[in-house]
Design a protein around this motif. Structure first.
Motif, short mmCIF file in Angstrom:
data_model
loop_
_atom_site.label_atom_id
_atom_site.label_comp_id
_atom_site.label_asym_id
_atom_site.label_seq_id
_atom_site.Cartn_x
_atom_site.Cartn_y
_atom_site.Cartn_z
N PHE A 1 44.25 34.38 37.93
CA PHE A 1 43.14 35.01 37.22
C PHE A 1 42.22 35.69 38.22
N ILE A 2 41.69 36.85 37.84
CA ILE A 2 40.66 37.52 38.63
C ILE A 2 39.33 37.28 37.92
N CYS A 3 38.35 36.78 38.67
CA CYS A 3 37.07 36.40 38.10
C CYS A 3 35.92 37.10 38.82
N PRO A 4 35.09 37.85 38.08
CA PRO A 4 33.94 38.51 38.72
C PRO A 4 32.87 37.48 39.05
N VAL A 5 32.30 37.57 40.26
CA VAL A 5 31.22 36.65 40.63
C VAL A 5 30.11 37.42 41.33
N ASN A 6 28.88 36.93 41.16
CA ASN A 6 27.74 37.51 41.87
C ASN A 6 27.44 36.68 43.10
N HIS A 7 27.92 35.44 43.10
CA HIS A 7 27.57 34.51 44.18
C HIS A 7 28.14 34.96 45.50
N VAL A 8 27.38 34.76 46.53
CA VAL A 8 27.85 35.07 47.87
C VAL A 8 28.32 33.78 48.54
N LYS A 9 27.66 32.67 48.24
CA LYS A 9 27.98 31.41 48.90
C LYS A 9 29.01 30.61 48.09
N ALA A 10 29.95 30.03 48.79
CA ALA A 10 30.88 29.12 48.13
C ALA A 10 31.00 27.90 49.04
N LYS A 11 30.84 26.73 48.45
CA LYS A 11 31.02 25.53 49.28
C LYS A 11 32.49 25.14 49.19
N SER A 12 33.03 24.58 50.23
CA SER A 12 34.43 24.21 50.19
C SER A 12 34.59 22.73 50.43
N ASN A 13 35.38 22.11 49.57
CA ASN A 13 35.70 20.69 49.75
C ASN A 13 36.99 20.53 50.54
N GLU A 14 37.83 21.54 50.49
CA GLU A 14 39.14 21.43 51.15
C GLU A 14 39.34 22.64 52.04
N GLY A 15 39.37 22.43 53.33
CA GLY A 15 39.58 23.55 54.24
C GLY A 15 38.38 24.48 54.23
N LYS A 16 38.53 25.66 54.83
CA LYS A 16 37.38 26.57 54.83
C LYS A 16 37.63 27.77 53.93
N MET A 17 36.53 28.39 53.51
CA MET A 17 36.59 29.53 52.61
C MET A 17 36.06 30.76 53.33
N LYS A 18 36.63 31.91 53.01
CA LYS A 18 36.14 33.14 53.61
C LYS A 18 36.30 34.30 52.63
N TRP A 19 35.26 35.15 52.55
CA TRP A 19 35.35 36.37 51.72
C TRP A 19 36.05 37.44 52.53
N LYS A 20 37.10 38.05 51.96
CA LYS A 20 37.87 39.06 52.68
C LYS A 20 38.18 40.25 51.77
N THR A 21 38.31 41.42 52.41
CA THR A 21 38.73 42.62 51.67
C THR A 21 40.24 42.54 51.44
N LEU A 22 40.74 43.36 50.53
CA LEU A 22 42.19 43.39 50.29
C LEU A 22 42.94 43.77 51.57
N LYS A 23 42.38 44.71 52.33
CA LYS A 23 43.02 45.13 53.58
C LYS A 23 43.13 43.93 54.54
N GLU A 24 42.04 43.17 54.66
CA GLU A 24 42.06 41.99 55.54
C GLU A 24 43.08 40.94 55.05
N ILE A 25 43.16 40.81 53.72
CA ILE A 25 44.12 39.85 53.15
C ILE A 25 45.55 40.30 53.44
N MET A 26 45.80 41.59 53.28
CA MET A 26 47.15 42.12 53.53
C MET A 26 47.54 41.97 55.01
N GLU A 27 46.55 42.05 55.89
CA GLU A 27 46.82 41.94 57.33
C GLU A 27 47.19 40.52 57.76
N ILE A 28 46.88 39.53 56.91
CA ILE A 28 47.23 38.14 57.23
C ILE A 28 48.76 37.98 57.27
N GLY A 29 49.43 38.75 56.39
CA GLY A 29 50.89 38.63 56.33
C GLY A 29 51.27 37.63 55.27
#
Length: 135
Positions: free
Chosen positions: A84-112
């Protein structure tokens, strides 16, 4: 028996999406970046599971009816994930498991390779982002 799950792509107005870095102790796909998610509990609809999982994983409350179903993905382990794609206004996300990071599609594609071979959904995600003024 095939277990059903959901995955979520939180999408901000700046078109960045939330990725989770799974830690080394994760039972599936350890040490990988992925779109977070979880199992659909018995008696739960996929949108109920979506709302619960987003809150559990990020602390963000979403309205699941504003979320768009993108596709299904069959994982290497016995599970399918409904994305699912969900629109959010929030900038902060707390993570209980591992770390979270906001990334552009280009950055995501570069992960491989993403956890669970989630990179298989990126073409659909690209189509969606190119063809919608969603957020």
């Amino acid at each position: 028996k095939m277990q059903k799950g959901i995955n979520f792509i939180l999408l901000r107005k700046d078109r960045k999406m939330l990725l989770q870095r799974r830690d080394s102790k994760a039972s599936t796909a350890p040490n990988t970046w992925c779109f977070p998610g979880g199992a659909i509990d018995s008696g739960e609809t996929s949108r109920e599971a979506l709302k619960r999982e987003v809150r559990e994983e990020t602390g963000i409350d979403i309205n699941p009816f504003f979320c768009v179903e993108l596709c299904n993905l069959k994982y290497p382990w016995r599970q399918t994930g409904k994305f699912f794609i969900c629109p959010v206004n929030h900038v902060k996300a707390k993570s209980n498991e591992g770390k979270m990071k906001w990334k552009t599609l280009k950055e995501i594609m570069e992960i491989g390779e993403l956890g669970g071979k989630q990179e298989r959904i990126l073409d659909k995600l690209l189509d969606f982002l190119c063809n919608t003024a969603y957020v």
